[in-house]
Design an enzyme around this catalytic site. Structure first.
Site, PDB file in Angstrom:
ATOM      1  N   LYS A 184      36.528  29.527  14.317  1.00  0.00           N
ATOM      2  CA  LYS A 184      37.413  28.366  14.254  1.00  0.00           C
ATOM      3  C   LYS A 184      37.659  27.753  15.633  1.00  0.00           C
ATOM      4  CE  LYS A 184      41.630  31.061  13.855  1.00  0.00           C
ATOM      5  NZ  LYS A 184      41.942  31.165  15.288  1.00  0.00           N
ATOM      6  N   ARG A 196      50.955  30.401  11.499  1.00  0.00           N
ATOM      7  CA  ARG A 196      50.401  31.604  10.873  1.00  0.00           C
ATOM      8  C   ARG A 196      51.450  32.327  10.024  1.00  0.00           C
ATOM      9  NH1 ARG A 196      46.520  32.504  15.617  1.00  0.00           N
ATOM     10  NH2 ARG A 196      45.040  34.064  14.975  1.00  0.00           N
ATOM     11  N   ARG A 218      31.086  39.834  19.670  1.00  0.00           N
ATOM     12  CA  ARG A 218      31.839  39.031  20.650  1.00  0.00           C
ATOM     13  C   ARG A 218      32.518  39.941  21.673  1.00  0.00           C
ATOM     14  NH1 ARG A 218      36.516  35.084  18.550  1.00  0.00           N
ATOM     15  NH2 ARG A 218      37.839  36.903  18.691  1.00  0.00           N
ATOM     16  N   ARG A 220      37.027  41.010  25.199  1.00  0.00           N
ATOM     17  CA  ARG A 220      38.421  40.781  24.813  1.00  0.00           C
ATOM     18  C   ARG A 220      39.078  42.099  24.440  1.00  0.00           C
ATOM     19  NH1 ARG A 220      39.652  35.588  21.035  1.00  0.00           N
ATOM     20  NH2 ARG A 220      41.059  37.104  20.116  1.00  0.00           N
ATOM     21  N   ARG A 227      43.863  42.831  12.535  1.00  0.00           N
ATOM     22  CA  ARG A 227      44.043  41.369  12.593  1.00  0.00           C
ATOM     23  C   ARG A 227      43.592  40.717  11.283  1.00  0.00           C
ATOM     24  NH1 ARG A 227      40.629  40.310  17.505  1.00  0.00           N
ATOM     25  NH2 ARG A 227      40.959  38.107  17.154  1.00  0.00           N
TER      26      ARG A 227
HETATM   27  P1  AMP Z   1      43.407  33.922  18.138  1.00  0.00           P
HETATM   28  O1  AMP Z   1      42.655  33.580  19.392  1.00  0.00           O
HETATM   29  O2  AMP Z   1      43.801  32.709  17.355  1.00  0.00           O
HETATM   30  O3  AMP Z   1      42.687  34.961  17.301  1.00  0.00           O
HETATM   31  O4  AMP Z   1      44.789  34.594  18.611  1.00  0.00           O
HETATM   32  C1  AMP Z   1      44.788  35.766  19.397  1.00  0.00           C
HETATM   33  C2  AMP Z   1      46.134  36.448  19.335  1.00  0.00           C
HETATM   34  O5  AMP Z   1      47.173  35.566  19.851  1.00  0.00           O
HETATM   35  C3  AMP Z   1      46.623  36.828  17.942  1.00  0.00           C
HETATM   36  O6  AMP Z   1      46.065  38.064  17.485  1.00  0.00           O
HETATM   37  C4  AMP Z   1      48.128  36.908  18.167  1.00  0.00           C
HETATM   38  O7  AMP Z   1      48.489  38.090  18.860  1.00  0.00           O
HETATM   39  C5  AMP Z   1      48.384  35.726  19.121  1.00  0.00           C
HETATM   40  N1  AMP Z   1      48.648  34.481  18.369  1.00  0.00           N
HETATM   41  C6  AMP Z   1      47.888  33.351  18.338  1.00  0.00           C
HETATM   42  N2  AMP Z   1      48.441  32.413  17.556  1.00  0.00           N
HETATM   43  C7  AMP Z   1      49.587  32.940  17.056  1.00  0.00           C
HETATM   44  C8  AMP Z   1      50.588  32.475  16.163  1.00  0.00           C
HETATM   45  N3  AMP Z   1      50.522  31.258  15.609  1.00  0.00           N
HETATM   46  N4  AMP Z   1      51.633  33.308  15.894  1.00  0.00           N
HETATM   47  C9  AMP Z   1      51.717  34.534  16.447  1.00  0.00           C
HETATM   48  N5  AMP Z   1      50.797  35.046  17.279  1.00  0.00           N
HETATM   49  C10 AMP Z   1      49.726  34.274  17.581  1.00  0.00           C
END
Ligand code: AMP
Length: 190
Positions: free
Chosen positions: A14, A89, A128, A134, A145
């Site tokens: 995404k 989320r 990845r 990461r 996750r």
């Molecule tokens: P992502 O890159 O979108 O997979 O986000 C990486 C991490 O950032 C997630 O596993 C959460 O720990 C945190 N995170 C990102 N967006 C949110 C959100 N909308 N609410 C809470 N935590 C978030």
């Protein structure tokens, strides 16, 4: 089509698609995950607060996340439109976004959901992890996750579904193919 959300499980591509779509439709892509990671790297107070949640694959608490998004959406480049990647989320975040938009007299145009099978996602994320190192891409954290995504984010998608706003696109396959699929489905909705 100027105010969009992109929702998809971790590993569905995404982030990559959000960048490409935002360029094509001429709005800024805002990724909450990227903002958090940048803050962690720069060891800002927000980053220090968010790090333990991110490393454990948990959501950063709603109050912290909501405040950050509210600030970001008030910035000049997001006033005329945005593509939000990774937010909302949780049900609380949906309410916050509704409030932010209502206060500026705007509404969302579309919610784009990228779909993908769990096993494919786990293998993509492990690849990845090897490439960018990461800290939240170990198999255990990845599965956590995905569970969180299925559990909490489900309610978010259900809410937007009940408003008739969700368009689903298959997120598997070649990056260009997925972008084409997305652009075609956006054209249908317009
Ligand atoms: P992502 O890159 O979108 O997979 O986000 C990486 C991490 O950032 C997630 O596993 C959460 O720990 C945190 N995170 C990102 N967006 C949110 C959100 N909308 N609410 C809470 N935590 C978030």
């Amino acid at each position: 089509m100027t105010r969009m959300l992109i929702i998809g499980p971790p590993g569905s591509g995404k982030g990559t698609q959000a960048e490409r779509i935002s360029e094509r439709i001429g709005v800024v892509a805002i990724s909450t995950g990227d903002i958090f990671r940048r803050n962690v790297k720069e060891a800002t107070p927000l980053g220090l607060e968010a790090k333990k949640f991110i490393d454990g694959g948990d959501f950063v608490p709603d109050d912290v996340t909501n405040r950050m998004v509210r600030d970001r959406l008030e910035q000049e480049d997001a006033v005329d439109g945005f593509l939000l990647d990774g937010y909302p989320r949780t049900a609380d975040q949906v309410r916050e976004l509704d409030d932010i938009l209502a206060a500026s007299g705007h509404s969302l145009d579309i919610v784009l959901q990228l779909t993908a099978d769990d096993e494919e996602l786990v293998s993509r994320l492990k690849r990845r992890a090897e490439l960018d190192g990461r800290t939240d891409d170990t198999e255990e954290v990845i599965r956590h996750r995905l569970e969180l995504y299925r559990g909490q984010t489900h309610a978010v998608v259900a809410e937007y579904d009940s408003r008739g706003m969700v368009t689903r696109v298959d997120g598997l396959g070649d990056i260009d193919e997925v972008t084409d699929r997305v652009m075609k489905s956006l054209a249908k909705v317009q």
